[in-house]
Enzyme design. Sequence first.
Site, PDB file in Angstrom:
ATOM      1  N   ARG A  86       1.310 -10.086  -1.360  1.00  0.00           N
ATOM      2  CA  ARG A  86       1.009  -8.903  -2.152  1.00  0.00           C
ATOM      3  C   ARG A  86       1.748  -8.908  -3.480  1.00  0.00           C
ATOM      4  O   ARG A  86       1.597  -7.979  -4.274  1.00  0.00           O
ATOM      5  CB  ARG A  86       1.481  -7.697  -1.360  1.00  0.00           C
ATOM      6  N   LYS A 119     -10.169  -4.998   4.850  1.00  0.00           N
ATOM      7  CA  LYS A 119      -9.557  -6.255   5.305  1.00  0.00           C
ATOM      8  C   LYS A 119      -9.326  -6.253   6.821  1.00  0.00           C
ATOM      9  O   LYS A 119      -9.675  -7.214   7.501  1.00  0.00           O
ATOM     10  CB  LYS A 119      -8.222  -6.504   4.588  1.00  0.00           C
ATOM     11  N   ARG A 148     -10.129   7.620   6.936  1.00  0.00           N
ATOM     12  CA  ARG A 148      -9.305   6.929   7.930  1.00  0.00           C
ATOM     13  C   ARG A 148      -8.072   7.765   8.287  1.00  0.00           C
ATOM     14  O   ARG A 148      -7.653   7.802   9.447  1.00  0.00           O
ATOM     15  CB  ARG A 148      -8.872   5.558   7.360  1.00  0.00           C
ATOM     16  N   ARG A 185      -1.904   7.386  10.219  1.00  0.00           N
ATOM     17  CA  ARG A 185      -1.112   6.737   9.166  1.00  0.00           C
ATOM     18  C   ARG A 185      -0.762   7.752   8.099  1.00  0.00           C
ATOM     19  O   ARG A 185      -1.640   8.258   7.396  1.00  0.00           O
ATOM     20  CB  ARG A 185      -1.916   5.573   8.543  1.00  0.00           C
ATOM     21  N   ARG A 230      -0.606   3.734  -4.345  1.00  0.00           N
ATOM     22  CA  ARG A 230      -0.828   2.395  -3.797  1.00  0.00           C
ATOM     23  C   ARG A 230      -1.774   1.579  -4.690  1.00  0.00           C
ATOM     24  O   ARG A 230      -1.602   0.373  -4.844  1.00  0.00           O
ATOM     25  CB  ARG A 230      -1.364   2.489  -2.364  1.00  0.00           C
TER      26      ARG A 230
HETATM   27  P1  ADP Z   1      -3.272  -0.994   2.908  1.00  0.00           P
HETATM   28  O1  ADP Z   1      -3.840  -2.361   2.602  1.00  0.00           O
HETATM   29  O2  ADP Z   1      -4.302  -0.020   3.327  1.00  0.00           O
HETATM   30  O3  ADP Z   1      -2.332  -0.479   1.846  1.00  0.00           O
HETATM   31  P2  ADP Z   1      -1.416  -2.136   4.821  1.00  0.00           P
HETATM   32  O4  ADP Z   1      -1.430  -1.790   6.259  1.00  0.00           O
HETATM   33  O5  ADP Z   1      -1.752  -3.524   4.421  1.00  0.00           O
HETATM   34  O6  ADP Z   1      -2.408  -1.079   4.205  1.00  0.00           O
HETATM   35  O7  ADP Z   1       0.002  -1.794   4.182  1.00  0.00           O
HETATM   36  C1  ADP Z   1       0.616  -0.522   4.329  1.00  0.00           C
HETATM   37  C2  ADP Z   1       1.964  -0.504   3.603  1.00  0.00           C
HETATM   38  O8  ADP Z   1       2.835  -1.489   4.184  1.00  0.00           O
HETATM   39  C3  ADP Z   1       1.932  -0.873   2.122  1.00  0.00           C
HETATM   40  O9  ADP Z   1       1.626   0.216   1.290  1.00  0.00           O
HETATM   41  C4  ADP Z   1       3.371  -1.400   1.914  1.00  0.00           C
HETATM   42  O10 ADP Z   1       4.307  -0.343   1.804  1.00  0.00           O
HETATM   43  C5  ADP Z   1       3.668  -2.115   3.204  1.00  0.00           C
HETATM   44  N1  ADP Z   1       3.300  -3.551   3.118  1.00  0.00           N
HETATM   45  C6  ADP Z   1       2.315  -4.186   3.824  1.00  0.00           C
HETATM   46  N2  ADP Z   1       2.248  -5.494   3.482  1.00  0.00           N
HETATM   47  C7  ADP Z   1       3.206  -5.695   2.539  1.00  0.00           C
HETATM   48  C8  ADP Z   1       3.636  -6.814   1.772  1.00  0.00           C
HETATM   49  N3  ADP Z   1       3.049  -8.013   1.910  1.00  0.00           N
HETATM   50  N4  ADP Z   1       4.642  -6.649   0.891  1.00  0.00           N
HETATM   51  C9  ADP Z   1       5.259  -5.466   0.745  1.00  0.00           C
HETATM   52  N5  ADP Z   1       4.893  -4.365   1.425  1.00  0.00           N
HETATM   53  C10 ADP Z   1       3.889  -4.455   2.305  1.00  0.00           C
END
Ligand code: ADP
Length: 194
Positions: free
Chosen positions: A89, A14, A128, A134, A146
């Site tokens: 999400r 994404k 990554r 990260r 996750r």
């Molecule tokens: P990825 O899609 O690789 O999991 P992101 O950078 O989108 O990585 O998200 C990393 C973390 O940030 C998630 O595992 C969660 O803990 C938190 N997070 C991100 N977006 C949301 C959201 N919309 N609602 C709740 N937690 C979120």
Amino acid sequence: MFNLVLFGPPGSGKGTQATNLIEKYKLVHLSTGDLLRNEIANKTPLGLEAKKIMDEGQLVPDEVVIGIIDNCLEKNALAQGFLFDGFPRTLNQAKALDKLLELKKTQIDLVLALQVNEEELVRRLLERGKTSGRSDDTSEEVIRKRFQVYSNDTEPVAQHYKEADKFKAIPGEGSIDDIFARLSAAIDDYKSEQ
Ligand code: ADP
């Protein structure tokens, strides 16, 4: 306005595709993951609370991320459109987003969902994790957690947009350019029907 949700599991590409899409379609990129990591980097109270949750592979509470998105929508009142990445999400977040956009007399136009098989996702995330700094990408256990959260809490969001006839699946394997071409074609198709 044109508002796009880029949907898909962790590691589906994404962020990579968002960078190209925002340039081509002149959208404002709203990545809740990036916004939360920014709070962590700035050591804000919100960042300190979010870090522990993110390191465990869990979701930050809905009201926190909805508040962040609401703020960003306000700050970018003149935008031509938004690309939502990593948000919504949960079903609750999707419903809150519908309401926020309705207040602004706009709506989600399209949800493009990148589809990638799980073994490929784990491989990409571990790769990554070697360079991204990260902490949630270095442990296979956190990555699997996750995916579990994704299938429990995030997959129902797909159904929400399918019911609204806004959802389109896009194969997310192959070269970055090929995937970008598929996403662009779906957006151009949508726009030409309007
Ligand atoms: P990825 O899609 O690789 O999991 P992101 O950078 O989108 O990585 O998200 C990393 C973390 O940030 C998630 O595992 C969660 O803990 C938190 N997070 C991100 N977006 C949301 C959201 N919309 N609602 C709740 N937690 C979120």
